[in-house]
Write an enzyme that holds these catalytic residues in place. Sequence first.
Site, PDB file in Angstrom:
ATOM      1  N   ASP A  72       0.821  -1.210   0.000  1.00 37.45           N
ATOM      2  CA  ASP A  72       0.000   0.000   0.000  1.00 37.45           C
ATOM      3  C   ASP A  72       0.858   1.266   0.000  1.00 37.45           C
ATOM      4  O   ASP A  72       2.085   1.207   0.162  1.00 37.45           O
ATOM      5  CB  ASP A  72      -0.958   0.001   1.209  1.00 37.45           C
ATOM      6  CG  ASP A  72      -0.300  -0.505   2.491  1.00 37.45           C
ATOM      7  OD1 ASP A  72       0.949  -0.466   2.582  1.00 37.45           O
ATOM      8  OD2 ASP A  72      -1.019  -0.937   3.386  1.00 37.45           O
ATOM      9  N   ASP A 141      -7.256  -3.238  14.453  1.00 35.57           N
ATOM     10  CA  ASP A 141      -8.640  -3.577  14.110  1.00 35.57           C
ATOM     11  C   ASP A 141      -8.704  -4.771  13.146  1.00 35.57           C
ATOM     12  O   ASP A 141      -9.732  -5.030  12.540  1.00 35.57           O
ATOM     13  CB  ASP A 141      -9.358  -2.362  13.502  1.00 35.57           C
ATOM     14  CG  ASP A 141      -8.683  -1.843  12.239  1.00 35.57           C
ATOM     15  OD1 ASP A 141      -7.729  -2.487  11.743  1.00 35.57           O
ATOM     16  OD2 ASP A 141      -9.106  -0.787  11.731  1.00 35.57           O
ATOM     17  N   HIS A 143      -7.127  -5.219  10.284  1.00 31.69           N
ATOM     18  CA  HIS A 143      -6.982  -4.999   8.847  1.00 31.69           C
ATOM     19  C   HIS A 143      -5.702  -5.639   8.298  1.00 31.69           C
ATOM     20  O   HIS A 143      -4.705  -5.719   9.012  1.00 31.69           O
ATOM     21  CB  HIS A 143      -7.066  -3.508   8.478  1.00 31.69           C
ATOM     22  CG  HIS A 143      -5.925  -2.661   8.939  1.00 31.69           C
ATOM     23  ND1 HIS A 143      -6.092  -1.407   9.482  1.00 31.69           N
ATOM     24  CD2 HIS A 143      -4.574  -2.852   8.928  1.00 31.69           C
ATOM     25  CE1 HIS A 143      -4.917  -0.886   9.771  1.00 31.69           C
ATOM     26  NE2 HIS A 143      -3.985  -1.745   9.442  1.00 31.69           N
ATOM     27  N   GLU A 148      -9.654  -1.952   5.464  1.00 32.37           N
ATOM     28  CA  GLU A 148     -10.253  -1.601   6.746  1.00 32.37           C
ATOM     29  C   GLU A 148     -11.485  -2.466   7.018  1.00 32.37           C
ATOM     30  O   GLU A 148     -12.035  -3.091   6.102  1.00 32.37           O
ATOM     31  CB  GLU A 148     -10.664  -0.128   6.708  1.00 32.37           C
ATOM     32  CG  GLU A 148      -9.499   0.836   6.491  1.00 32.37           C
ATOM     33  CD  GLU A 148      -8.631   1.018   7.722  1.00 32.37           C
ATOM     34  OE1 GLU A 148      -8.312   0.036   8.401  1.00 32.37           O
ATOM     35  OE2 GLU A 148      -8.243   2.169   7.997  1.00 32.37           O
TER      36      GLU A 148
HETATM   37  P1  PGA Z   1       2.308  -1.833  12.550  1.00 30.53           P
HETATM   38  O1  PGA Z   1       1.145  -1.688  11.475  1.00 30.53           O
HETATM   39  O2  PGA Z   1       3.196  -2.918  12.091  1.00 30.53           O
HETATM   40  O3  PGA Z   1       2.990  -0.511  12.582  1.00 30.53           O
HETATM   41  O4  PGA Z   1       1.648  -2.156  13.862  1.00 30.53           O
HETATM   42  C1  PGA Z   1       0.534  -2.822  10.952  1.00 30.53           C
HETATM   43  C2  PGA Z   1      -0.683  -2.451  10.142  1.00 30.53           C
HETATM   44  O5  PGA Z   1      -1.361  -1.474  10.456  1.00 30.53           O
HETATM   45  O6  PGA Z   1      -0.988  -3.185   9.193  1.00 30.53           O
END
Ligand code: PGA
Length: 267
Positions: A72, A141, A143, A148
């Site tokens: 992304d 959450d 995702h 999302e």
């Molecule tokens: P993080 O993010 O590794 O910084 O916790 C993971 C994500 O949001 O997919």
Amino acid sequence: MRLMIKTDYSGMSEWVAHYVVQKINNHKAETDKPFVLGLPTGSTPLGTYKALIRYCNSGNVSFNNVITFNMDEYVGIPKNHSQSYHTFMWDNLFSKIDIEPENVNILDGNAPDLVKECEDYEHKINAYGGIDLFLGGIGSDGHIAFNEPGSSLSSRTRLKTLNNKTVMDNARFFDEDTSQVPTVALTVGVGTILDANEVLLLVSGHSKALALRHIIEEPINHMWTGSALQLHKKAIIVCDDDATHELRVGTVRYFKELEELNSVQEI
Ligand code: PGA
């Protein structure tokens, strides 16, 4: 689905890096048969990236015939912004390994036609014959990439509005100022990830424990998009002990026992 529970972040990162190195080496990547690797950003993969750099610099792996596709990218900040995923990937991995710059693919959040940019990305992945191994993380959450809660589980690469929770989680990278966090991103879809030959998610820390429970123990649900991995033919989740705090004791024991029986890694 396979769940590997490592004691801590460092053990998790080392295991994943070693796994990726073996995958690349076993593939015997050549120019006409490159290994196609999907990659995430975020704090979770940093330990894995450090270990991959070490393996590369010590001659244990080469990224010369590896093609990468990132998951992304934000829309609305310049490519060279300190928090763009382009910058993240070049600072934390690509500039420190022997990858050819033309083999790196990251969505362009400043493309004049964002819909076309997403369609072209899907076509390019297909042109390489698909992704061999997609590494990913999860949000608190649940995702995967920027899919999302509520995202279609058959979604493809597209423009996505980020929810408040993700914006707040990501504010730590923008001086805790949520007004500076982009609210739109380009992301591969859940369907794009499920199409990979293999998917490996890294999950670390208490903040991901509830999400891990939903992905491992609860039914497939578009409100926890990572749970779509239950449909995948070869999915591995590698986590640390802290991330297992919301799992049933029996679930943790079950997967630990399985891995003991399975200690000869099926790579
Ligand atoms: P993080 O993010 O590794 O910084 O916790 C993971 C994500 O949001 O997919």
